[in-house]
Write a protein that holds these residues in place. Structure first.
Motif, PDB file in Angstrom:
ATOM      1  N   THR A  26     -24.477  -0.058  34.891  1.00 22.08           N
ATOM      2  CA  THR A  26     -25.284   0.298  36.023  1.00 22.08           C
ATOM      3  C   THR A  26     -25.703   2.078  36.012  1.00 22.08           C
ATOM      4  O   THR A  26     -26.737   1.914  36.053  1.00 22.08           O
ATOM      5  N   PRO A  27     -24.792   2.984  35.556  1.00 18.74           N
ATOM      6  CA  PRO A  27     -25.492   3.976  35.478  1.00 18.74           C
ATOM      7  C   PRO A  27     -26.300   4.546  34.150  1.00 18.74           C
ATOM      8  O   PRO A  27     -25.649   3.824  33.182  1.00 18.74           O
ATOM      9  N   TYR A  28     -27.424   4.826  34.150  1.00 17.77           N
ATOM     10  CA  TYR A  28     -28.140   5.097  33.013  1.00 17.77           C
ATOM     11  C   TYR A  28     -27.989   6.320  32.495  1.00 17.77           C
ATOM     12  O   TYR A  28     -28.085   7.326  33.252  1.00 17.77           O
ATOM     13  N   ILE A  29     -28.173   6.474  31.104  1.00 14.44           N
ATOM     14  CA  ILE A  29     -27.977   7.874  30.446  1.00 14.44           C
ATOM     15  C   ILE A  29     -29.434   7.876  29.688  1.00 14.44           C
ATOM     16  O   ILE A  29     -29.490   7.037  28.583  1.00 14.44           O
ATOM     17  N   PHE A  30     -30.305   8.787  29.784  1.00 11.13           N
ATOM     18  CA  PHE A  30     -31.682   8.773  29.203  1.00 11.13           C
ATOM     19  C   PHE A  30     -32.349   7.480  29.007  1.00 11.13           C
ATOM     20  O   PHE A  30     -32.911   6.999  27.899  1.00 11.13           O
ATOM     21  N   GLY A  31     -32.330   6.523  30.268  1.00 15.01           N
ATOM     22  CA  GLY A  31     -33.056   5.178  30.044  1.00 15.01           C
ATOM     23  C   GLY A  31     -32.018   4.135  29.468  1.00 15.01           C
ATOM     24  O   GLY A  31     -32.477   3.109  29.192  1.00 15.01           O
ATOM     25  N   MET A  32     -30.961   4.572  28.997  1.00 16.01           N
ATOM     26  CA  MET A  32     -29.959   3.409  28.154  1.00 16.01           C
ATOM     27  C   MET A  32     -28.837   3.089  29.136  1.00 16.01           C
ATOM     28  O   MET A  32     -28.227   3.735  29.724  1.00 16.01           O
ATOM     29  N   PRO A  33     -28.371   1.988  28.785  1.00 16.19           N
ATOM     30  CA  PRO A  33     -26.981   1.477  29.433  1.00 16.19           C
ATOM     31  C   PRO A  33     -25.983   2.396  29.333  1.00 16.19           C
ATOM     32  O   PRO A  33     -25.928   3.295  27.976  1.00 16.19           O
ATOM     33  N   PHE A  34     -25.054   2.637  30.064  1.00 16.36           N
ATOM     34  CA  PHE A  34     -23.908   3.711  29.850  1.00 16.36           C
ATOM     35  C   PHE A  34     -23.103   3.411  28.754  1.00 16.36           C
ATOM     36  O   PHE A  34     -23.088   4.598  28.011  1.00 16.36           O
ATOM     37  N   LEU A  35     -22.749   2.619  28.185  1.00 12.36           N
ATOM     38  CA  LEU A  35     -22.103   2.117  27.098  1.00 12.36           C
ATOM     39  C   LEU A  35     -22.843   2.675  25.799  1.00 12.36           C
ATOM     40  O   LEU A  35     -22.462   3.502  25.003  1.00 12.36           O
ATOM     41  N   LEU A  36     -24.280   2.583  25.821  1.00  9.94           N
ATOM     42  CA  LEU A  36     -25.313   2.757  24.821  1.00  9.94           C
ATOM     43  C   LEU A  36     -25.523   4.363  24.744  1.00  9.94           C
ATOM     44  O   LEU A  36     -25.007   4.944  23.276  1.00  9.94           O
ATOM     45  N   GLY A  37     -25.619   4.809  25.840  1.00 10.12           N
ATOM     46  CA  GLY A  37     -25.597   6.219  25.859  1.00 10.12           C
ATOM     47  C   GLY A  37     -24.400   7.060  25.613  1.00 10.12           C
ATOM     48  O   GLY A  37     -24.595   8.023  24.813  1.00 10.12           O
ATOM     49  N   TYR A  38     -23.120   6.456  26.022  1.00  7.58           N
ATOM     50  CA  TYR A  38     -22.024   7.205  25.562  1.00  7.58           C
ATOM     51  C   TYR A  38     -21.847   7.118  24.150  1.00  7.58           C
ATOM     52  O   TYR A  38     -21.384   8.090  23.571  1.00  7.58           O
ATOM     53  N   CYS A  39     -22.084   6.074  23.342  1.00  4.54           N
ATOM     54  CA  CYS A  39     -21.911   6.019  21.787  1.00  4.54           C
ATOM     55  C   CYS A  39     -22.947   6.890  21.173  1.00  4.54           C
ATOM     56  O   CYS A  39     -22.837   7.522  20.385  1.00  4.54           O
ATOM     57  N   VAL A  40     -24.212   7.148  21.723  1.00  2.13           N
ATOM     58  CA  VAL A  40     -25.159   8.022  20.981  1.00  2.13           C
ATOM     59  C   VAL A  40     -24.721   9.547  21.301  1.00  2.13           C
ATOM     60  O   VAL A  40     -24.870  10.248  20.393  1.00  2.13           O
ATOM     61  N   ILE A  41     -24.177   9.785  22.502  1.00  2.00           N
ATOM     62  CA  ILE A  41     -23.671  11.195  22.892  1.00  2.00           C
ATOM     63  C   ILE A  41     -22.483  11.374  21.879  1.00  2.00           C
ATOM     64  O   ILE A  41     -22.365  12.616  21.327  1.00  2.00           O
ATOM     65  N   TRP A  42     -21.564  10.483  21.573  1.00  2.42           N
ATOM     66  CA  TRP A  42     -20.682  10.661  20.822  1.00  2.42           C
ATOM     67  C   TRP A  42     -21.149  10.913  19.334  1.00  2.42           C
ATOM     68  O   TRP A  42     -20.320  11.343  18.349  1.00  2.42           O
ATOM     69  N   VAL A  43     -21.857  10.272  18.699  1.00  2.00           N
ATOM     70  CA  VAL A  43     -22.775  10.550  17.486  1.00  2.00           C
ATOM     71  C   VAL A  43     -23.205  11.977  17.292  1.00  2.00           C
ATOM     72  O   VAL A  43     -22.626  12.667  16.266  1.00  2.00           O
ATOM     73  N   VAL A  44     -23.914  12.440  18.428  1.00  2.00           N
ATOM     74  CA  VAL A  44     -24.127  13.915  18.427  1.00  2.00           C
ATOM     75  C   VAL A  44     -22.843  14.879  18.441  1.00  2.00           C
ATOM     76  O   VAL A  44     -22.798  15.728  17.524  1.00  2.00           O
ATOM     77  N   ILE A  45     -21.902  14.548  19.101  1.00  2.00           N
ATOM     78  CA  ILE A  45     -20.897  15.316  19.250  1.00  2.00           C
ATOM     79  C   ILE A  45     -19.800  15.161  17.944  1.00  2.00           C
ATOM     80  O   ILE A  45     -19.279  16.350  17.368  1.00  2.00           O
ATOM     81  N   THR A  46     -20.077  14.174  17.289  1.00  2.00           N
ATOM     82  CA  THR A  46     -19.161  13.839  15.816  1.00  2.00           C
ATOM     83  C   THR A  46     -20.003  14.879  14.849  1.00  2.00           C
ATOM     84  O   THR A  46     -19.467  15.252  14.051  1.00  2.00           O
ATOM     85  N   THR A  47     -21.386  14.755  14.846  1.00  2.00           N
ATOM     86  CA  THR A  47     -22.096  15.746  14.041  1.00  2.00           C
ATOM     87  C   THR A  47     -21.706  17.280  14.130  1.00  2.00           C
ATOM     88  O   THR A  47     -21.365  17.951  13.247  1.00  2.00           O
ATOM     89  N   VAL A  48     -21.492  17.562  15.352  1.00  2.00           N
ATOM     90  CA  VAL A  48     -21.250  19.006  15.533  1.00  2.00           C
ATOM     91  C   VAL A  48     -19.688  19.386  15.282  1.00  2.00           C
ATOM     92  O   VAL A  48     -19.560  20.319  14.581  1.00  2.00           O
ATOM     93  N   ILE A  49     -18.914  18.333  15.632  1.00  2.00           N
ATOM     94  CA  ILE A  49     -17.352  18.618  15.139  1.00  2.00           C
ATOM     95  C   ILE A  49     -17.429  18.725  13.502  1.00  2.00           C
ATOM     96  O   ILE A  49     -16.701  19.289  12.972  1.00  2.00           O
ATOM     97  N   MET A  50     -18.159  17.714  12.633  1.00  2.00           N
ATOM     98  CA  MET A  50     -18.276  17.625  11.354  1.00  2.00           C
ATOM     99  C   MET A  50     -18.728  18.933  10.582  1.00  2.00           C
ATOM    100  O   MET A  50     -18.215  19.745   9.696  1.00  2.00           O
ATOM    101  N   VAL A  51     -19.630  19.646  11.174  1.00  2.00           N
ATOM    102  CA  VAL A  51     -20.150  20.871  10.808  1.00  2.00           C
ATOM    103  C   VAL A  51     -19.102  22.005  11.110  1.00  2.00           C
ATOM    104  O   VAL A  51     -18.909  22.824  10.173  1.00  2.00           O
TER     105      VAL A  51
END
Length: 66
Positions: A26-51
């Protein structure tokens, strides 16, 4: 454990452990369902952590050895 290993553990816990709690539609993040948005945000966070890990690793400061 060193700081680098703890930082590398954060994305693993966030993606695998957090999806159990973030399994909602039900809550949408950037037009995506919450779980998909959560995974996309973690991909970005993972990139920052790896840098950050790359910058903190002392083997990367030695220069190119060939």
């Amino acid at each position: 454990m060193s700081l680098i290993k703890w930082l590398a553990l954060i994305p693993f816990i966030g993606l695998l452990g957090g999806t159990y709690f973030a399994n909602k539609v039900t809550p949408y993040i950037f037009g995506m369902p919450f779980l998909l948005g959560y995974c996309v945000i973690w991909v970005v966070i993972t990139t920052v952590i790896m840098v950050i890990i790359y910058k903190l690793d002392p083997r990367n400061r030695e220069g190119d050895v060939q």
